[in-house]
Write a protein that holds these residues in place. Structure first.
Motif, short mmCIF file in Angstrom:
data_model
loop_
_atom_site.label_atom_id
_atom_site.label_comp_id
_atom_site.label_asym_id
_atom_site.label_seq_id
_atom_site.Cartn_x
_atom_site.Cartn_y
_atom_site.Cartn_z
N ASN A 144 -78.30 -20.80 23.35
CA ASN A 144 -78.25 -21.70 24.50
C ASN A 144 -77.49 -22.99 24.22
O ASN A 144 -77.41 -23.86 25.08
N ASP A 146 -74.25 -25.09 23.89
CA ASP A 146 -72.87 -25.05 24.37
C ASP A 146 -71.95 -25.44 23.23
O ASP A 146 -71.74 -26.63 22.96
N THR A 147 -71.41 -24.47 22.53
CA THR A 147 -70.59 -24.75 21.35
C THR A 147 -69.21 -25.29 21.71
O THR A 147 -68.45 -25.66 20.80
N SER A 148 -68.88 -25.34 23.00
CA SER A 148 -67.64 -26.03 23.38
C SER A 148 -67.83 -27.54 23.32
O SER A 148 -66.85 -28.29 23.27
N GLN A 149 -69.10 -27.98 23.33
CA GLN A 149 -69.40 -29.40 23.28
C GLN A 149 -69.84 -29.84 21.87
O GLN A 149 -69.63 -30.97 21.47
N HIS A 163 -77.64 -31.10 20.10
CA HIS A 163 -77.72 -30.09 21.15
C HIS A 163 -78.64 -28.93 20.73
O HIS A 163 -79.39 -28.39 21.56
#
Length: 338
Positions: A144, A146-149, A163
């Motif tokens: 869950n 968000d590895t783009s962030q 996160h």
């Protein structure tokens, strides 16, 4: 009144400073680091350098099979949970996954988790479930994030990211809610600050010689800013108490997110890794705060890399934390009865 998380008076009084992650990292490695288990301090290699300048703690093996010892520790956890339950306190257990598990693709070229270690986390959860224990599946919670962030763990640091801390807090809230209604009326949750970013050396990077540290470089630390007033209320009575190590320290946001999601006051007692989860639990249970007002639920946090070690693991914990299992259980029972 809005439910706001409460920090135990025995914990570090300045909750949102980056120095909590670094702790004693400026000291020479041989002098001991507060996030490093004592058994690791004699290791010749403190850090494993992986791909893309990722660092891993060398004191946590990703190949050695210690699953049987971990399952014995789950049995000891179960004995303590039975005592908590008998006194009306529900216990939810969180095991922070091995960094090498969360970022297996960043291990050194040709390195991988051994089959036994790859299966260990699931074995711990399955053994706990068989014993009727309430474990959070923190590995599933990683999905869950968000590895783009942000990454799931901080690249050159021992700890999970802010996160990830929040994702695991949400999974913990789900488990607590499934266990039954919490005391108090649901009201507006405490505010969470905006996400902020700063650059600093990770605690693992500080273990490297200066020339290697410069090559590894600084990390992006993405954490929430404090809301106005710090989000603390000194006289709040926790409905849920978090007991753990630096993974759940306020800088990374686990207790704040749990309080926000549950809309209930959440307390916190945390210590660094070489104190160990057994003495940290006693620190809380033997405290005046616990004697005065027992929580409805307790969230007890462990690290996967330390799950094989009970309270009598000589050389793993600092000297005041080491005791026989029977003595530890006796102190738990005595504290609960006070």
């Amino acid at each position: 009144m809005k439910p706001i998380h409460f920090l135990d008076a025995g914990t570090v009084p300045v909750p949102r400073r980056r120095r909590l992650l670094l702790a004693l990292a400026a000291a020479p490695f041989v002098a001991g680091l507060s996030f490093v288990p004592r058994a690791a301090r004699a290791a010749q290699q403190a850090v494993i350098e992986g791909r893309d300048r990722w660092l891993f703690p060398a004191w946590e093996s990703y190949v050695d099979d210690d699953t049987p010892a971990c399952l014995k520790v789950v049995d000891l956890i179960g004995a303590a949970v039975g005592k908590l339950t008998a006194h009306g306190i529900h216990c939810t257990i969180v095991v922070a996954p091995l960094k090498a598990r969360a970022a297996a693709d960043k291990l050194p070229e040709g390195a991988a988790l051994s089959p036994s270690v790859a299966q260990r986390y699931a074995a711990i959860l399955a053994h706990g479930k068989q014993a009727g224990l309430d474990f959070v599946d923190a590995v599933s919670a990683l999905a869950n994030v968000d590895t783009s962030q942000d990454s799931t763990y901080i690249r050159a640091d021992y700890h999970w990211s802010g996160h990830t801390a929040e994702a695991v807090a949400d999974a913990t809230a789900d488990r607590l809610s499934a266990a039954g209604p919490l005391r108090g009326e649901l009201s507006d949750p405490p505010a969470l600050g905006d996400w902020t970013e700063s650059m600093d050396f990770g605690d693992l990077a500080t273990l490297l010689p200066p020339e290697r540290r410069r090559v590894i470089g600084k990390d992006r630390f993405i954490v929430r800013d404090e809301p106005d007033g710090g989000g603390l209320l000194a006289d709040a009575v926790p409905v849920v108490q978090v007991v753990g190590n630096s993974m759940v320290q306020p800088y990374l946001g686990f207790p704040q997110r749990l309080a926000h999601t549950l809309a209930r006051p959440v307390g916190l007692t945390w210590t660094f890794g070489d104190t160990g989860p057994w003495k940290t639990l006693l620190n809380y249970l033997e405290s005046p705060a616990f004697a005065k007002q027992k929580p409805q639920a307790l969230v007890w946090q462990f690290n996967e890399g330390q799950m094989a070690f009970g309270p009598n693991a000589s050389g793993q914990w600092d000297a005041p934390s080491i005791m026989a299992e029977s003595a530890w259980l006796d102190r738990v029972e005595k504290a609960l009865a006070q």
